[in-house]
Enzyme design. Sequence first.
Site, mmCIF file in Angstrom:
data_model
loop_
_atom_site.group_PDB
_atom_site.id
_atom_site.type_symbol
_atom_site.label_atom_id
_atom_site.label_comp_id
_atom_site.label_asym_id
_atom_site.label_seq_id
_atom_site.Cartn_x
_atom_site.Cartn_y
_atom_site.Cartn_z
ATOM 1 N N ASP A 80 71.278 -37.346 -36.402
ATOM 2 C CA ASP A 80 71.908 -38.268 -37.347
ATOM 3 C C ASP A 80 72.491 -37.464 -38.501
ATOM 4 O O ASP A 80 72.239 -36.266 -38.634
ATOM 5 C CB ASP A 80 70.898 -39.308 -37.861
ATOM 6 C CG ASP A 80 69.620 -38.682 -38.350
ATOM 7 O OD1 ASP A 80 69.686 -37.584 -38.950
ATOM 8 O OD2 ASP A 80 68.543 -39.275 -38.129
ATOM 9 N N ASP A 82 72.907 -37.321 -42.594
ATOM 10 C CA ASP A 82 72.452 -37.858 -43.879
ATOM 11 C C ASP A 82 73.394 -37.415 -44.988
ATOM 12 O O ASP A 82 73.903 -36.300 -44.976
ATOM 13 C CB ASP A 82 71.033 -37.361 -44.174
ATOM 14 C CG ASP A 82 70.062 -37.788 -43.089
ATOM 15 O OD1 ASP A 82 69.930 -39.002 -42.860
ATOM 16 O OD2 ASP A 82 69.469 -36.917 -42.431
ATOM 17 N N ASP A 158 62.062 -30.650 -48.186
ATOM 18 C CA ASP A 158 60.877 -29.999 -47.614
ATOM 19 C C ASP A 158 61.067 -28.520 -47.284
ATOM 20 O O ASP A 158 60.417 -27.657 -47.841
ATOM 21 C CB ASP A 158 60.311 -30.797 -46.433
ATOM 22 C CG ASP A 158 61.366 -31.236 -45.422
ATOM 23 O OD1 ASP A 158 62.528 -30.811 -45.532
ATOM 24 O OD2 ASP A 158 61.018 -32.012 -44.499
HETATM 25 P P1 ATP Z 1 66.354 -34.868 -37.795
HETATM 26 O O1 ATP Z 1 67.167 -36.031 -38.309
HETATM 27 O O2 ATP Z 1 67.073 -33.978 -36.873
HETATM 28 O O3 ATP Z 1 65.022 -35.261 -37.318
HETATM 29 P P2 ATP Z 1 66.389 -34.094 -40.550
HETATM 30 O O4 ATP Z 1 66.157 -32.747 -41.204
HETATM 31 O O5 ATP Z 1 67.734 -34.688 -40.771
HETATM 32 O O6 ATP Z 1 66.051 -33.921 -39.049
HETATM 33 P P3 ATP Z 1 65.292 -36.497 -41.623
HETATM 34 O O7 ATP Z 1 63.947 -37.057 -41.424
HETATM 35 O O8 ATP Z 1 66.479 -37.215 -41.090
HETATM 36 O O9 ATP Z 1 65.248 -35.027 -41.079
HETATM 37 O O10 ATP Z 1 65.464 -36.282 -43.181
HETATM 38 C C1 ATP Z 1 66.686 -35.859 -43.778
HETATM 39 C C2 ATP Z 1 66.430 -34.824 -44.866
HETATM 40 O O11 ATP Z 1 65.657 -35.416 -45.914
HETATM 41 C C3 ATP Z 1 65.622 -33.620 -44.425
HETATM 42 O O12 ATP Z 1 66.443 -32.638 -43.851
HETATM 43 C C4 ATP Z 1 64.998 -33.164 -45.713
HETATM 44 O O13 ATP Z 1 65.917 -32.419 -46.484
HETATM 45 C C5 ATP Z 1 64.730 -34.482 -46.437
HETATM 46 N N1 ATP Z 1 63.366 -34.994 -46.168
HETATM 47 C C6 ATP Z 1 62.996 -35.889 -45.228
HETATM 48 N N2 ATP Z 1 61.686 -36.134 -45.254
HETATM 49 C C7 ATP Z 1 61.188 -35.385 -46.244
HETATM 50 C C8 ATP Z 1 59.886 -35.204 -46.808
HETATM 51 N N3 ATP Z 1 58.828 -35.835 -46.287
HETATM 52 N N4 ATP Z 1 59.767 -34.354 -47.850
HETATM 53 C C9 ATP Z 1 60.832 -33.711 -48.372
HETATM 54 N N5 ATP Z 1 62.073 -33.818 -47.887
HETATM 55 C C10 ATP Z 1 62.268 -34.649 -46.855
HETATM 56 MG MG MG Z 2 68.344 -36.592 -40.167
#
Ligand code: ATP
Ligand code: MG
Length: 458
Positions: A80, A82, A158
């Site tokens: 996805d 963001d 994170d």
């Molecule tokens: P994917 O969507 O491929 O699973 P992602 O890195 O995009 O991975 P998401 O859960 O969509 O993960 O979250 C988007 C972004 O928000 C992350 O890349 C991170 O920067 C931030 N984020 C999400 N959850 C947390 C958390 N628990 N603590 C700190 N930052 C977070």
């Molecule tokens: Mg994501």
Amino acid sequence: MKLTKFWQRIGRNKKNKGNADTPGVDSSPTVIDRSDHALSRKDMSEHALKVLYRLKKARYEGYLVGGGVRDLLLGMHPKDFDVATNATPEEVRKLFGNCRLIGRRFRLAHVHFGRNIIEVATFRASHDQQGGEGVTKDGMIVRDNVYGTLEDDAWRRDFTVNALYYNIYDFSIIDYTGGLKDIENKTIRMIGDADERLQEDPVRMLRAVRFAAKLNFKIEDSLSESIKKNIHLLDGVPTARLFEEVLKLFLHGHALASYELLKEFDLLKHLFSQTAENLDDAGDRFITQALINTDARIKQGKPIAPAFLYAALLWPAVRAEMIGLKYDDLSLLQSYQVAGQNVLENQLNQILIPKRFGIPMREIWTMQARLAVRKGKRPLKLLSVPRFRAAYDFLLLREQSGETQLKELGEWWTQIQQVSDDEKLVMCKKLSSLERTKGRKKGKGKKQVKKNIVKENE
Ligand code: ATP
Ligand code: MG
């Protein structure tokens, strides 16, 4: 990997202002010009780009961030996209007719394009900047709605690889935390102090495992130590959140790698304690095989039912529970029912499995008894039961992983699905007469036959 050593070029935005949290550490971002990186808008979601352009037109800042940037840099397809902005959620809502605000812990704007959703998050600052409000006495974040600048936002993410921003104004990449270097070195590194960041949100342990599994990266040493030290904090995470996180670990094509890491870090115990306690070689082989198949199906674009996944992850616990029950009083079906019920009840203390998944999960287990006891014409009825396919796949998996004593059971069910209706009847009759002969030869009654079947499945 498309990545070149472009991060070595120090960007024009260099601010040379020290990082307030870590004195002496320079927090100026590295900025990579569009000509020096391989990110291309043609690989990005048209919807995310629409959101970014609209933010820009309204003179707000707009960045693609997180997995979208990380995965594209690695030549992977992001799950996805963001978006991060300095517009507040309310301001975002005013810009988009198709927008809903969600979340308490994190207030987010969801911009809808048909079934597609782009998540837009306002820059957030760390909790130190609001005098501890929104944090429990153990340091766990319960509300996270303090807005900040792009730089604040980067430092509160994170992992370094998740804190890269693609700027819609000039198509550059902005890196405050050293994420580009960690992408190159294949490292999952926590931003800031790992202990503190895990105390704020223990789910970050599972996120570290998830990204290490998905990207085939190494978890950096101090983070790895910190996970071991703080592992017990996972027990305080709301069980509904853990349900979602477990699905993310297992339903995105890297289930086996996730499972291996969960075992390595002893995290399995904090998610599926009953499985961890009863994980013998057979159980481990079963789960491994289930996850290999899961990953293969995802690769082929086939769906995975969460009920099937959970049924597999808890199977070693169900088997152990069955063995602990008193067979003399219970039929095979009843033993499965009771064992399934007990295992699910205990599991709910750790992970909230919603009923819509818990019910079919238990059916997959109880169907194992129905598939084993093939009396009279019952098999013919079973073939048309909605859960037959899942239960049959589950049975094959048990055989594939070498579960003892099942022998020809899976093959029999494979065959009966392939032959004509008349031949199906013949197969059932043949089986009934075989059972009768067996019973007579041994000179034993009906009950003993039942017991033998139970034993076959031990
Ligand atoms: P994917 O969507 O491929 O699973 P992602 O890195 O995009 O991975 P998401 O859960 O969509 O993960 O979250 C988007 C972004 O928000 C992350 O890349 C991170 O920067 C931030 N984020 C999400 N959850 C947390 C958390 N628990 N603590 C700190 N930052 C977070
Ligand atoms: Mg994501």
